[in-house]
Design a protein around this motif. Sequence first.
Motif, short mmCIF file in Angstrom:
data_model
loop_
_atom_site.label_atom_id
_atom_site.label_comp_id
_atom_site.label_asym_id
_atom_site.label_seq_id
_atom_site.Cartn_x
_atom_site.Cartn_y
_atom_site.Cartn_z
N PHE A 41 43.76 67.19 -38.36
CA PHE A 41 44.69 66.44 -37.50
C PHE A 41 46.13 66.77 -37.86
N GLU A 42 46.44 66.74 -39.16
CA GLU A 42 47.82 67.02 -39.61
C GLU A 42 48.21 68.47 -39.29
N GLU A 43 47.26 69.39 -39.45
CA GLU A 43 47.54 70.79 -39.12
C GLU A 43 47.88 70.93 -37.63
N ILE A 44 47.06 70.34 -36.78
CA ILE A 44 47.29 70.43 -35.33
C ILE A 44 48.59 69.73 -34.97
N ARG A 45 48.85 68.59 -35.57
CA ARG A 45 50.09 67.87 -35.27
C ARG A 45 51.32 68.69 -35.66
N SER A 46 51.19 69.52 -36.70
CA SER A 46 52.32 70.34 -37.14
C SER A 46 52.72 71.38 -36.08
N TYR A 47 51.84 71.67 -35.14
CA TYR A 47 52.16 72.62 -34.06
C TYR A 47 52.96 71.97 -32.94
N GLY A 48 53.16 70.67 -33.03
CA GLY A 48 53.97 69.96 -32.04
C GLY A 48 53.40 70.09 -30.64
N ASP A 49 54.26 70.40 -29.68
CA ASP A 49 53.86 70.49 -28.28
C ASP A 49 53.08 71.76 -27.95
N ASP A 50 52.93 72.67 -28.92
CA ASP A 50 52.18 73.91 -28.68
C ASP A 50 50.68 73.72 -28.77
N HIS A 51 50.22 72.58 -29.28
CA HIS A 51 48.78 72.28 -29.32
C HIS A 51 48.63 70.77 -29.16
N VAL A 52 48.20 70.37 -27.98
CA VAL A 52 48.10 68.94 -27.66
C VAL A 52 46.65 68.59 -27.38
N ILE A 53 46.18 67.55 -28.03
CA ILE A 53 44.86 66.99 -27.73
C ILE A 53 45.10 65.64 -27.06
N CYS A 54 44.57 65.51 -25.87
CA CYS A 54 44.73 64.26 -25.13
C CYS A 54 43.40 63.51 -25.15
N VAL A 55 43.48 62.19 -25.18
CA VAL A 55 42.29 61.35 -25.11
C VAL A 55 42.52 60.26 -24.07
N ILE A 56 41.42 59.76 -23.56
CA ILE A 56 41.46 58.54 -22.75
C ILE A 56 40.64 57.51 -23.50
N GLU A 57 41.31 56.41 -23.83
CA GLU A 57 40.65 55.33 -24.55
C GLU A 57 40.25 54.23 -23.59
N ASP A 58 39.01 53.80 -23.71
CA ASP A 58 38.55 52.61 -22.99
C ASP A 58 39.06 51.43 -23.80
N GLU A 59 40.08 50.75 -23.29
CA GLU A 59 40.72 49.68 -24.05
C GLU A 59 39.81 48.46 -24.21
N THR A 60 38.81 48.34 -23.36
CA THR A 60 37.88 47.23 -23.48
C THR A 60 37.00 47.38 -24.72
N SER A 61 36.45 48.58 -24.92
CA SER A 61 35.55 48.81 -26.05
C SER A 61 36.26 49.42 -27.26
N GLY A 62 37.45 49.97 -27.04
CA GLY A 62 38.15 50.65 -28.13
C GLY A 62 37.58 52.03 -28.42
N LYS A 63 36.76 52.56 -27.53
CA LYS A 63 36.14 53.87 -27.73
C LYS A 63 36.89 54.95 -26.95
N ILE A 64 36.83 56.18 -27.47
CA ILE A 64 37.40 57.32 -26.76
C ILE A 64 36.39 57.72 -25.67
N ALA A 65 36.84 57.69 -24.43
CA ALA A 65 35.96 57.95 -23.28
C ALA A 65 36.03 59.39 -22.79
N ALA A 66 37.14 60.07 -23.07
CA ALA A 66 37.32 61.44 -22.60
C ALA A 66 38.36 62.14 -23.46
N THR A 67 38.29 63.46 -23.49
CA THR A 67 39.27 64.24 -24.24
C THR A 67 39.38 65.65 -23.67
N GLY A 68 40.42 66.32 -24.07
CA GLY A 68 40.64 67.73 -23.76
C GLY A 68 41.85 68.19 -24.54
N SER A 69 42.01 69.50 -24.67
CA SER A 69 43.16 70.01 -25.41
C SER A 69 43.78 71.19 -24.67
#
Length: 149
Positions: A41-69
């Motif tokens: 996570f820290e390695e990817i974060r160090s790339y800033g906007d050149d490597h972005v992982i997006c998630v969609i969180e289901d706020e009702t359950s607190g679970k990650i429902a979808a992702t992509g990078s």
Amino acid sequence: MAETFKIRRLEISDKRKGFIELLGQLTVTGSVTDEEFDRRFEEIRSYGDDHVICVIEDETSGKIAATGSVMIEKKFLRNCGKVGHIEDVVVDSRFRGKQLGKKVVEFLMDHSKSMGCYKVILDCSVENKVFYEKCGMINKSIQMSKYFD
């Protein structure tokens, strides 16, 4: 109770929200320890906007429902242009049919455009071709691979 979804960048706490298990619905993940996750996570974060992982969180359950990078490739072609490479798009089987995959792809395409990319590309299975066409993409070429053991 109505489901509420929030799209955002990956956070370090998302491992506890089922992020790795979600990726396991796409392909083999192996067993990723908390320490390994935090380091990557820290390695990817160090790339800033050149490597972005997006998630969609289901706020009702607190679970990650979808992702992509998306990774931004800097080129010499096209006046030192940039290309966005979309990877690892997956929607949890419990949340499919709610347009979450399309929202992930749009988020990643918007990010690529905002970074000055002249195009965004991805590889997908034949079975997913129609989905990506609905996201505005076209079949442009074929994919070639060589896996290293």
